[in-house]
Design a protein around this motif. Structure first.
Motif, PDB file in Angstrom:
ATOM      1  N   VAL A 148      -3.400  57.206  17.893  1.00  0.00           N
ATOM      2  CA  VAL A 148      -2.925  56.419  19.035  1.00  0.00           C
ATOM      3  C   VAL A 148      -2.574  54.996  18.594  1.00  0.00           C
ATOM      4  O   VAL A 148      -1.538  54.439  18.990  1.00  0.00           O
ATOM      5  CB  VAL A 148      -3.987  56.396  20.154  1.00  0.00           C
ATOM      6  N   GLY A 149      -3.428  54.408  17.765  1.00  0.00           N
ATOM      7  CA  GLY A 149      -3.142  53.068  17.278  1.00  0.00           C
ATOM      8  C   GLY A 149      -1.865  53.005  16.463  1.00  0.00           C
ATOM      9  O   GLY A 149      -1.058  52.080  16.615  1.00  0.00           O
ATOM     10  N   GLY A 150      -1.652  54.022  15.622  1.00  0.00           N
ATOM     11  CA  GLY A 150      -0.416  54.061  14.839  1.00  0.00           C
ATOM     12  C   GLY A 150       0.798  54.233  15.722  1.00  0.00           C
ATOM     13  O   GLY A 150       1.834  53.580  15.508  1.00  0.00           O
ATOM     14  N   ALA A 151       0.698  55.100  16.727  1.00  0.00           N
ATOM     15  CA  ALA A 151       1.828  55.321  17.626  1.00  0.00           C
ATOM     16  C   ALA A 151       2.150  54.074  18.432  1.00  0.00           C
ATOM     17  O   ALA A 151       3.310  53.825  18.789  1.00  0.00           O
ATOM     18  CB  ALA A 151       1.512  56.485  18.568  1.00  0.00           C
ATOM     19  N   ALA A 152       1.126  53.263  18.706  1.00  0.00           N
ATOM     20  CA  ALA A 152       1.341  52.030  19.470  1.00  0.00           C
ATOM     21  C   ALA A 152       1.760  50.872  18.587  1.00  0.00           C
ATOM     22  O   ALA A 152       1.954  49.755  19.086  1.00  0.00           O
ATOM     23  CB  ALA A 152       0.071  51.670  20.227  1.00  0.00           C
ATOM     24  N   GLY A 153       1.876  51.119  17.291  1.00  0.00           N
ATOM     25  CA  GLY A 153       2.281  50.066  16.377  1.00  0.00           C
ATOM     26  C   GLY A 153       1.169  49.100  16.014  1.00  0.00           C
ATOM     27  O   GLY A 153       1.438  48.006  15.495  1.00  0.00           O
ATOM     28  N   ASN A 154      -0.088  49.497  16.236  1.00  0.00           N
ATOM     29  CA  ASN A 154      -1.220  48.626  15.915  1.00  0.00           C
ATOM     30  C   ASN A 154      -2.319  49.468  15.262  1.00  0.00           C
ATOM     31  O   ASN A 154      -3.347  49.762  15.886  1.00  0.00           O
ATOM     32  CB  ASN A 154      -1.746  47.942  17.176  1.00  0.00           C
ATOM     33  N   PRO A 155      -2.108  49.876  13.993  1.00  0.00           N
ATOM     34  CA  PRO A 155      -3.113  50.736  13.347  1.00  0.00           C
ATOM     35  C   PRO A 155      -4.466  50.057  13.205  1.00  0.00           C
ATOM     36  O   PRO A 155      -5.495  50.729  13.194  1.00  0.00           O
ATOM     37  CB  PRO A 155      -2.484  51.022  11.980  1.00  0.00           C
ATOM     38  N   LEU A 160      -1.681  60.776   7.895  1.00  0.00           N
ATOM     39  CA  LEU A 160      -2.499  61.058   6.711  1.00  0.00           C
ATOM     40  C   LEU A 160      -3.830  60.320   6.779  1.00  0.00           C
ATOM     41  O   LEU A 160      -4.878  60.883   6.424  1.00  0.00           O
ATOM     42  CB  LEU A 160      -1.736  60.663   5.446  1.00  0.00           C
ATOM     43  N   LEU A 161      -3.818  59.071   7.246  1.00  0.00           N
ATOM     44  CA  LEU A 161      -5.073  58.322   7.402  1.00  0.00           C
ATOM     45  C   LEU A 161      -5.981  58.999   8.428  1.00  0.00           C
ATOM     46  O   LEU A 161      -7.192  59.126   8.205  1.00  0.00           O
ATOM     47  CB  LEU A 161      -4.763  56.889   7.829  1.00  0.00           C
ATOM     48  N   ALA A 162      -5.406  59.436   9.539  1.00  0.00           N
ATOM     49  CA  ALA A 162      -6.194  60.137  10.561  1.00  0.00           C
ATOM     50  C   ALA A 162      -6.804  61.413   9.991  1.00  0.00           C
ATOM     51  O   ALA A 162      -7.979  61.732  10.243  1.00  0.00           O
ATOM     52  CB  ALA A 162      -5.325  60.453  11.770  1.00  0.00           C
ATOM     53  N   LEU A 163      -6.017  62.143   9.197  1.00  0.00           N
ATOM     54  CA  LEU A 163      -6.510  63.383   8.603  1.00  0.00           C
ATOM     55  C   LEU A 163      -7.636  63.109   7.616  1.00  0.00           C
ATOM     56  O   LEU A 163      -8.652  63.817   7.596  1.00  0.00           O
ATOM     57  CB  LEU A 163      -5.359  64.116   7.916  1.00  0.00           C
ATOM     58  N   VAL A 164      -7.471  62.067   6.784  1.00  0.00           N
ATOM     59  CA  VAL A 164      -8.505  61.730   5.803  1.00  0.00           C
ATOM     60  C   VAL A 164      -9.805  61.372   6.509  1.00  0.00           C
ATOM     61  O   VAL A 164     -10.894  61.848   6.130  1.00  0.00           O
ATOM     62  CB  VAL A 164      -8.018  60.571   4.903  1.00  0.00           C
ATOM     63  N   LEU A 165      -9.726  60.520   7.535  1.00  0.00           N
ATOM     64  CA  LEU A 165     -10.939  60.139   8.254  1.00  0.00           C
ATOM     65  C   LEU A 165     -11.593  61.330   8.943  1.00  0.00           C
ATOM     66  O   LEU A 165     -12.824  61.461   8.954  1.00  0.00           O
ATOM     67  CB  LEU A 165     -10.615  59.057   9.285  1.00  0.00           C
ATOM     68  N   ALA A 166     -10.777  62.203   9.512  1.00  0.00           N
ATOM     69  CA  ALA A 166     -11.332  63.391  10.174  1.00  0.00           C
ATOM     70  C   ALA A 166     -12.057  64.286   9.168  1.00  0.00           C
ATOM     71  O   ALA A 166     -13.159  64.783   9.439  1.00  0.00           O
ATOM     72  CB  ALA A 166     -10.211  64.162  10.873  1.00  0.00           C
ATOM     73  N   ALA A 210     -16.599  54.400   5.351  1.00  0.00           N
ATOM     74  CA  ALA A 210     -16.728  52.977   5.674  1.00  0.00           C
ATOM     75  C   ALA A 210     -15.675  52.150   4.938  1.00  0.00           C
ATOM     76  O   ALA A 210     -15.050  51.253   5.525  1.00  0.00           O
ATOM     77  CB  ALA A 210     -18.126  52.490   5.319  1.00  0.00           C
ATOM     78  N   LEU A 211     -15.464  52.443   3.665  1.00  0.00           N
ATOM     79  CA  LEU A 211     -14.503  51.662   2.889  1.00  0.00           C
ATOM     80  C   LEU A 211     -13.065  52.007   3.281  1.00  0.00           C
ATOM     81  O   LEU A 211     -12.184  51.146   3.208  1.00  0.00           O
ATOM     82  CB  LEU A 211     -14.729  51.901   1.402  1.00  0.00           C
ATOM     83  N   THR A 212     -12.818  53.224   3.702  1.00  0.00           N
ATOM     84  CA  THR A 212     -11.477  53.587   4.180  1.00  0.00           C
ATOM     85  C   THR A 212     -11.141  52.818   5.454  1.00  0.00           C
ATOM     86  O   THR A 212     -10.028  52.304   5.613  1.00  0.00           O
ATOM     87  CB  THR A 212     -11.392  55.099   4.434  1.00  0.00           C
ATOM     88  N   ILE A 213     -12.105  52.714   6.367  1.00  0.00           N
ATOM     89  CA  ILE A 213     -11.876  51.949   7.597  1.00  0.00           C
ATOM     90  C   ILE A 213     -11.699  50.468   7.269  1.00  0.00           C
ATOM     91  O   ILE A 213     -10.826  49.789   7.820  1.00  0.00           O
ATOM     92  CB  ILE A 213     -13.043  52.159   8.575  1.00  0.00           C
ATOM     93  N   ALA A 214     -12.538  49.955   6.345  1.00  0.00           N
ATOM     94  CA  ALA A 214     -12.486  48.535   6.013  1.00  0.00           C
ATOM     95  C   ALA A 214     -11.167  48.137   5.357  1.00  0.00           C
ATOM     96  O   ALA A 214     -10.698  47.010   5.522  1.00  0.00           O
ATOM     97  CB  ALA A 214     -13.653  48.177   5.090  1.00  0.00           C
ATOM     98  N   SER A 215     -10.559  49.069   4.628  1.00  0.00           N
ATOM     99  CA  SER A 215      -9.334  48.727   3.890  1.00  0.00           C
ATOM    100  C   SER A 215      -8.099  49.408   4.453  1.00  0.00           C
ATOM    101  O   SER A 215      -7.017  49.296   3.881  1.00  0.00           O
ATOM    102  CB  SER A 215      -9.499  49.142   2.418  1.00  0.00           C
ATOM    103  N   GLY A 216      -8.251  50.108   5.572  1.00  0.00           N
ATOM    104  CA  GLY A 216      -7.182  50.975   6.063  1.00  0.00           C
ATOM    105  C   GLY A 216      -5.913  50.271   6.455  1.00  0.00           C
ATOM    106  O   GLY A 216      -4.831  50.864   6.409  1.00  0.00           O
ATOM    107  N   THR A 217      -5.988  49.008   6.854  1.00  0.00           N
ATOM    108  CA  THR A 217      -4.790  48.319   7.339  1.00  0.00           C
ATOM    109  C   THR A 217      -4.251  47.308   6.342  1.00  0.00           C
ATOM    110  O   THR A 217      -3.304  46.583   6.645  1.00  0.00           O
ATOM    111  CB  THR A 217      -5.113  47.578   8.651  1.00  0.00           C
ATOM    112  N   ARG A 218      -4.839  47.257   5.147  1.00  0.00           N
ATOM    113  CA  ARG A 218      -4.419  46.248   4.179  1.00  0.00           C
ATOM    114  C   ARG A 218      -4.053  46.901   2.853  1.00  0.00           C
ATOM    115  O   ARG A 218      -4.678  47.883   2.432  1.00  0.00           O
ATOM    116  CB  ARG A 218      -5.546  45.234   3.936  1.00  0.00           C
TER     117      ARG A 218
END
Length: 522
Positions: free
Chosen positions: A9-16, A351-357, A382-390
């Motif tokens: 949802v965040g990706g679709a809204a342009g705000n991952p 792909l990020l959503a799939l990895v986290l799932a 935890a590290l995927t979430i922390a670095s997911g947008t950078r």
């Protein structure tokens, strides 16, 4: 699913980034497993709101290092108190501390604390919805499962009578029956209509209790149980046999009530309460871990604090605490390698959503089976979430991974040190106190038995309290048996008295059940 949907949802809204913050609400789905759906829905709503509040507190306190340490510490102690006193169930207080600590990290998004809280609450709403979907296809499935589990455990005890496994099987059956009773009574926010599935399950569980009491009486007398009783119990648990064929249950009589929440919270703070002991350890260990991380110049002190909570919050014995610390440390350092691969690949969008799932799925499958491997995936998540947008440079990624490894080492070391310094003194009298409470509960129950009065609310409450005191006694004995040297010596010395108290308790419980069921036996 609870992690993947906010990311999508965040990706679709342009705000991952907002989607990743909302995934913190996915922790809601870790709670309520096995609870009846009405009770589960209420608990999950409270958990989702509490997680949002914890994250917002962390974000609010992020600007000042010492304020962040104090805030996470306060959340840790409060969460241990509430979760242990109210028997919230796994994963307990740890997740709320992780959420508060994560709030310090997500403050870099420059969103206001209340905006962050709303995102987390939205993620919690997704988790709540997914957790409750099962109600549409099996509203009473949790209650059925609890009764079936109890019946299976009682059948196992009946089959173990006369063997070396008899005592362990009896304890497992007692624990399962007590859990089923809580599911059918204490975790029912509203009364069920007459002749409902819940009433049939009540009757089946009551009949299983009666057969269990008969089997305990037979075992105490040294005679074999009734032929076919194990199979009868299994069929009772599956609702394949009418419970009235064993013993009728008076559906109109009131069950023993659950103590008020305020009373449970007060009891948890009383001297001698195990929850209070754990709170003291957490109150000392968590700020020490944070202070040590800050003093060593580690820029993510909250990871050390969360690790210290993980080591201390369950209140397990020495062997369990040492094992959990070692598993967490080893799993984290292995997980750093997996996290490095994910950071290099830097998945986005679907792909990020799939990895986290997939990471969350692996955690759920392994957390009760192999905590070392679960910790590996927890670290990677935890590290995927922390670095997911950078997009991190090699130097930044290396610093992030090293900081996580060092913080985990600090948290484990401080948590174990605090446990070793406090636990031996704190628990020196735990087993003796548990013995005294069990004897007192047995005396109260025996008074009702002497009067052949077992059907009143007071008598059934005394029977329940004796069961609970006996289970607490066994927990205290196991803690002493796996504790430090003085505790092990005390456990060995008191073993005959513990066994005698346990035997007396179960004989009294069995006799009370026999008197209770006698007028309605078939």
């Amino acid at each position: 699913m609870s992690s993947a949907i906010p990311v999508l949802v965040g990706g679709a809204a342009g705000n991952p980034g907002a989607g990743l913050i909302a995934t913190l609400g996915a922790f809601t789905s870790r709670y309520g497993i096995g609870r009846p759906y009405l009770s589960r829905g209420l608990q999950l709503a409270v958990v989702a709101a509490a997680l949002a509040g914890a994250v917002a507190l962390g974000a609010w306190a992020s600007a000042i290092a010492w304020l962040g340490v104090l805030t996470v510490s306060a959340v840790a102690v409060t969460a241990v108190w509430l979760c242990n006193a109210l028997a919230v169930g796994p994963p307990g207080a740890y997740v709320f501390v992780v959420a508060c600590a994560a709030g310090i990290g997500v403050s870099a998004s420059h969103l206001l604390p209340w905006q962050i809280a709303l995102l987390v609450l939205a993620g919690g709403a997704v988790a709540w919805t997914l957790q409750m979907l099962g109600a549409t296809t099996g509203f009473r499935r949790p209650e059925r499962a609890a009764v079936t589990t109890a019946a299976t455990a009682v059948a196992g005890f009946i089959e173990a009578i006369g063997t070396s496994a008899q005592d362990d099987a009896r304890r497992r059956a007692a624990v399962a029956l007590h859990a089923a009773w809580k599911t059918l009574v204490h975790q029912q926010p509203v009364a069920a209509p007459p002749r409902s599935v819940l009433h049939r399950l009540h009757a089946a569980n009551h009949a299983v209790h009666v057969v269990f009491a008969d089997a305990m009486a037979a075992a105490a007398a040294g005679v074999p149980p009734e032929p076919g009783s194990a199979e009868l119990v299994r069929r009772l648990g599956a609702l394949d046999v009418a419970p009235e064929s064993v013993a009728a249950r008076d559906a109109d009589r009131l069950p023993p009530t659950r103590p008020p929440t305020s009373s449970l919270l007060r009891q948890a703070l009383l001297p001698g309460s195990h929850t209070r002991r754990v709170m003291v350890r957490v109150a000392i260990g968590v700020p020490l871990a944070g202070a040590a991380a800050v003093a060593l110049g580690v820029d993510r002190a909250y990871w050390a604090m969360a690790t210290a909570v993980l080591v201390l919050h369950q209140g397990t014995h020495l062997s369990g605490t040492l094992r959990r610390g070692a598993e967490r440390l080893l799993g984290t350092w292995i997980g750093l390698g997996l996290a490095a691969v994910i950071i290099v690949v830097h998945p986005r969008g679907v792909l990020l959503a799939l990895v986290l799932a997939l990471l969350q799925f692996a955690i759920e499958m392994l957390v009760t089976r192999n905590y070392t491997l679960a910790s590996m995936f927890i670290t990677a998540t935890a590290l995927t979430i922390a670095s997911g947008t950078r997009d991190l440079s090699a130097a930044e990624a290396g610093h992030l991974l090293l900081a996580r490894g060092v913080d985990t080492l600090i948290g484990c070391a401080v948590g174990l040190a605090v446990y070793l310094l406090l636990a031996d003194r704190q628990e020196a009298d735990r087993l003796v106190d548990a013995l005294a409470r069990t004897h007192s509960a047995a005396d109260a129950a025996a008074d009702h038995l002497d009067r052949r009065e077992a059907t009143s609310l007071a008598a059934r409450t005394a029977r329940r309290d004796l069961q609970r005191a006996t289970l607490d006694l066994l927990d205290a004995y196991e803690a002493a048996r796996h504790g430090q040297r003085d505790q092990r010596a005390s456990a060995a010395q008191l073993l005959p008295e513990v066994m005698a108290a346990e035997q007396r308790s179960y004989r009294t419980i069995a006799a009370l059940w026999a008197v209770d069921a006698a007028p309605r036996r078939r």
